[in-house]
Design a protein around this motif. Structure first.
Motif, PDB file in Angstrom:
ATOM      1  N   LEU A   4       0.861  -1.171   0.000  1.00  0.00           N
ATOM      2  CA  LEU A   4       0.000   0.000   0.000  1.00  0.00           C
ATOM      3  C   LEU A   4       0.901   1.225   0.000  1.00  0.00           C
ATOM      4  CD1 LEU A   4      -2.437  -1.098   2.875  1.00  0.00           C
ATOM      5  CD2 LEU A   4      -2.655  -1.572   0.436  1.00  0.00           C
ATOM      6  N   VAL A   5       0.659   2.120  -0.937  1.00  0.00           N
ATOM      7  CA  VAL A   5       1.493   3.321  -1.037  1.00  0.00           C
ATOM      8  C   VAL A   5       0.588   4.540  -1.059  1.00  0.00           C
ATOM      9  CG1 VAL A   5       3.211   4.559  -2.378  1.00  0.00           C
ATOM     10  CG2 VAL A   5       3.281   2.055  -2.284  1.00  0.00           C
ATOM     11  N   GLU A   6       0.704   5.356  -0.010  1.00  0.00           N
ATOM     12  CA  GLU A   6      -0.105   6.568   0.067  1.00  0.00           C
ATOM     13  C   GLU A   6       0.591   7.736  -0.613  1.00  0.00           C
ATOM     14  OE1 GLU A   6      -0.489   4.619   4.270  1.00  0.00           O
ATOM     15  OE2 GLU A   6       1.088   5.004   2.794  1.00  0.00           O
ATOM     16  N   SER A   7      -0.202   8.656  -1.078  1.00  0.00           N
ATOM     17  CA  SER A   7       0.307   9.900  -1.638  1.00  0.00           C
ATOM     18  C   SER A   7      -0.778  10.951  -1.524  1.00  0.00           C
ATOM     19  CB  SER A   7       0.732   9.718  -3.101  1.00  0.00           C
ATOM     20  OG  SER A   7      -0.370   9.324  -3.890  1.00  0.00           O
ATOM     21  N   GLY A   8      -0.405  12.200  -1.793  1.00  0.00           N
ATOM     22  CA  GLY A   8      -1.380  13.270  -1.802  1.00  0.00           C
ATOM     23  C   GLY A   8      -1.388  14.167  -0.584  1.00  0.00           C
ATOM     24  N   GLY A   9      -0.593  13.831   0.401  1.00  0.00           N
ATOM     25  CA  GLY A   9      -0.536  14.676   1.574  1.00  0.00           C
ATOM     26  C   GLY A   9       0.153  15.999   1.275  1.00  0.00           C
ATOM     27  N   ALA A  14      -6.730  25.874   6.565  1.00  0.00           N
ATOM     28  CA  ALA A  14      -8.005  25.460   7.152  1.00  0.00           C
ATOM     29  C   ALA A  14      -9.145  25.834   6.210  1.00  0.00           C
ATOM     30  CB  ALA A  14      -8.193  26.111   8.508  1.00  0.00           C
ATOM     31  N   GLY A  15     -10.075  24.916   6.056  1.00  0.00           N
ATOM     32  CA  GLY A  15     -11.180  25.106   5.146  1.00  0.00           C
ATOM     33  C   GLY A  15     -10.935  24.544   3.757  1.00  0.00           C
ATOM     34  N   GLY A  16      -9.697  24.197   3.479  1.00  0.00           N
ATOM     35  CA  GLY A  16      -9.341  23.670   2.179  1.00  0.00           C
ATOM     36  C   GLY A  16      -9.594  22.179   2.052  1.00  0.00           C
ATOM     37  N   SER A  17      -9.152  21.623   0.927  1.00  0.00           N
ATOM     38  CA  SER A  17      -9.388  20.214   0.616  1.00  0.00           C
ATOM     39  C   SER A  17      -8.104  19.536   0.167  1.00  0.00           C
ATOM     40  CB  SER A  17     -10.433  20.084  -0.503  1.00  0.00           C
ATOM     41  OG  SER A  17     -11.678  20.621  -0.115  1.00  0.00           O
ATOM     42  N   LEU A  18      -8.062  18.239   0.390  1.00  0.00           N
ATOM     43  CA  LEU A  18      -6.990  17.388  -0.117  1.00  0.00           C
ATOM     44  C   LEU A  18      -7.596  16.045  -0.481  1.00  0.00           C
ATOM     45  CD1 LEU A  18      -3.881  17.757   2.257  1.00  0.00           C
ATOM     46  CD2 LEU A  18      -4.000  18.399  -0.145  1.00  0.00           C
ATOM     47  N   ARG A  19      -6.978  15.378  -1.444  1.00  0.00           N
ATOM     48  CA  ARG A  19      -7.373  14.006  -1.734  1.00  0.00           C
ATOM     49  C   ARG A  19      -6.153  13.116  -1.599  1.00  0.00           C
ATOM     50  NH1 ARG A  19      -9.640  11.242  -7.274  1.00  0.00           N
ATOM     51  NH2 ARG A  19      -7.458  11.523  -7.882  1.00  0.00           N
ATOM     52  N   LEU A  20      -6.251  12.181  -0.694  1.00  0.00           N
ATOM     53  CA  LEU A  20      -5.193  11.201  -0.513  1.00  0.00           C
ATOM     54  C   LEU A  20      -5.466   9.980  -1.375  1.00  0.00           C
ATOM     55  CD1 LEU A  20      -4.773  11.281   3.377  1.00  0.00           C
ATOM     56  CD2 LEU A  20      -3.747  12.771   1.648  1.00  0.00           C
ATOM     57  N   LEU A  81      -9.116   9.043  -0.250  1.00  0.00           N
ATOM     58  CA  LEU A  81      -9.751   9.721   0.872  1.00  0.00           C
ATOM     59  C   LEU A  81      -9.871  11.190   0.491  1.00  0.00           C
ATOM     60  CD1 LEU A  81     -10.898   9.660   3.747  1.00  0.00           C
ATOM     61  CD2 LEU A  81      -8.589  10.216   4.577  1.00  0.00           C
ATOM     62  N   GLN A  82     -11.096  11.603   0.197  1.00  0.00           N
ATOM     63  CA  GLN A  82     -11.356  13.005  -0.109  1.00  0.00           C
ATOM     64  C   GLN A  82     -11.636  13.722   1.199  1.00  0.00           C
ATOM     65  OE1 GLN A  82     -11.334  14.712  -3.149  1.00  0.00           O
ATOM     66  NE2 GLN A  82     -11.569  16.517  -1.853  1.00  0.00           N
ATOM     67  N   MET A  83     -10.863  14.763   1.456  1.00  0.00           N
ATOM     68  CA  MET A  83     -10.991  15.500   2.714  1.00  0.00           C
ATOM     69  C   MET A  83     -11.347  16.944   2.403  1.00  0.00           C
ATOM     70  SD  MET A  83      -7.713  13.961   4.799  1.00  0.00           S
ATOM     71  CE  MET A  83      -6.524  14.786   3.747  1.00  0.00           C
ATOM     72  N   ASN A  84     -12.510  17.354   2.849  1.00  0.00           N
ATOM     73  CA  ASN A  84     -12.996  18.713   2.633  1.00  0.00           C
ATOM     74  C   ASN A  84     -13.141  19.443   3.963  1.00  0.00           C
ATOM     75  OD1 ASN A  84     -13.244  18.142  -0.142  1.00  0.00           O
ATOM     76  ND2 ASN A  84     -15.334  17.391   0.141  1.00  0.00           N
ATOM     77  N   SER A  85     -13.229  20.745   3.884  1.00  0.00           N
ATOM     78  CA  SER A  85     -13.418  21.578   5.080  1.00  0.00           C
ATOM     79  C   SER A  85     -12.423  21.202   6.169  1.00  0.00           C
ATOM     80  CB  SER A  85     -14.860  21.432   5.595  1.00  0.00           C
ATOM     81  OG  SER A  85     -15.791  21.785   4.600  1.00  0.00           O
ATOM     82  N   LEU A  86     -11.184  21.129   5.797  1.00  0.00           N
ATOM     83  CA  LEU A  86     -10.160  20.662   6.727  1.00  0.00           C
ATOM     84  C   LEU A  86      -9.996  21.610   7.899  1.00  0.00           C
ATOM     85  CD1 LEU A  86      -7.661  19.293   4.118  1.00  0.00           C
ATOM     86  CD2 LEU A  86      -8.553  17.999   6.053  1.00  0.00           C
ATOM     87  N   LYS A  87      -9.723  21.016   9.046  1.00  0.00           N
ATOM     88  CA  LYS A  87      -9.552  21.757  10.285  1.00  0.00           C
ATOM     89  C   LYS A  87      -8.132  21.551  10.817  1.00  0.00           C
ATOM     90  CE  LYS A  87     -14.386  20.825  11.517  1.00  0.00           C
ATOM     91  NZ  LYS A  87     -15.294  20.269  12.551  1.00  0.00           N
ATOM     92  N   LEU A  88      -7.725  22.435  11.702  1.00  0.00           N
ATOM     93  CA  LEU A  88      -6.390  22.315  12.286  1.00  0.00           C
ATOM     94  C   LEU A  88      -6.193  20.946  12.927  1.00  0.00           C
ATOM     95  CD1 LEU A  88      -5.982  25.808  14.005  1.00  0.00           C
ATOM     96  CD2 LEU A  88      -5.122  25.075  11.771  1.00  0.00           C
ATOM     97  N   GLU A  89      -7.252  20.446  13.551  1.00  0.00           N
ATOM     98  CA  GLU A  89      -7.152  19.168  14.252  1.00  0.00           C
ATOM     99  C   GLU A  89      -7.080  17.962  13.320  1.00  0.00           C
ATOM    100  OE1 GLU A  89      -9.404  21.586  14.713  1.00  0.00           O
ATOM    101  OE2 GLU A  89     -11.414  20.765  15.113  1.00  0.00           O
ATOM    102  N   ASP A  90      -7.192  18.183  12.029  1.00  0.00           N
ATOM    103  CA  ASP A  90      -7.009  17.087  11.072  1.00  0.00           C
ATOM    104  C   ASP A  90      -5.532  16.844  10.764  1.00  0.00           C
ATOM    105  OD1 ASP A  90      -9.888  18.299   9.319  1.00  0.00           O
ATOM    106  OD2 ASP A  90      -9.783  16.571  10.682  1.00  0.00           O
TER     107      ASP A  90
END
Length: 126
Positions: A4-9, A14-20, A81-90
């Protein structure tokens, strides 16, 4: 051999999006339970989301419900993993995991997975 190889970090405001992405090799991901975990400094690794593809059963941690979505691409044998509305605690290192499908209430928990990726760092800034 399962890999398993992750990427996208990366760094995002804050409030932005990322897709891993989690590129899976050695097995077809839809035959497994797939999960995303994260570990922040000084904290235990926690499950973010998981899915049993054959039944469509999903789990989302309360902290990410409505903001994160797990999905998969058969042709690429990749889980996202689609991550939206990102927060500091993420902010954390995010890990992809694969495990044999099991029944019972622990199906999505850490002990259910036999394969792990190396992790990818997600940093959310203010």
């Amino acid at each position: 051999q399962v890999q398993l190889v992750e990427s996208g970090g990366g760094l995002v405001q804050a409030g932005g999006s990322l897709r891993l992405s989690c590129a899976v090799s050695g097995v077809t991901f839809r035959s497994y339970t797939m999960g995303w975990f994260r570990q922040a400094p000084g904290k235990e690794r926690e499950v973010v989301t998981a899915v049993k593809w054959n039944s469509g059963t999903t789990y989302y941690a309360d902290s990410v419900k409505g903001r994160f979505t797990i999905s998969g691409d058969n042709a690429k044998n990749t889980v996202y993993l689609q991550m939206n509305s990102l927060k500091l605690e993420d902010t954390a290192v995010y890990y992809c995991a694969a495990g044999l499908v099991i029944v019972g209430s622990n199906w999505y928990k850490r002990g259910a997975y036999g394969y792990w990726g190396q992790g990818t760092q997600v940093t959310v800034s203010s």
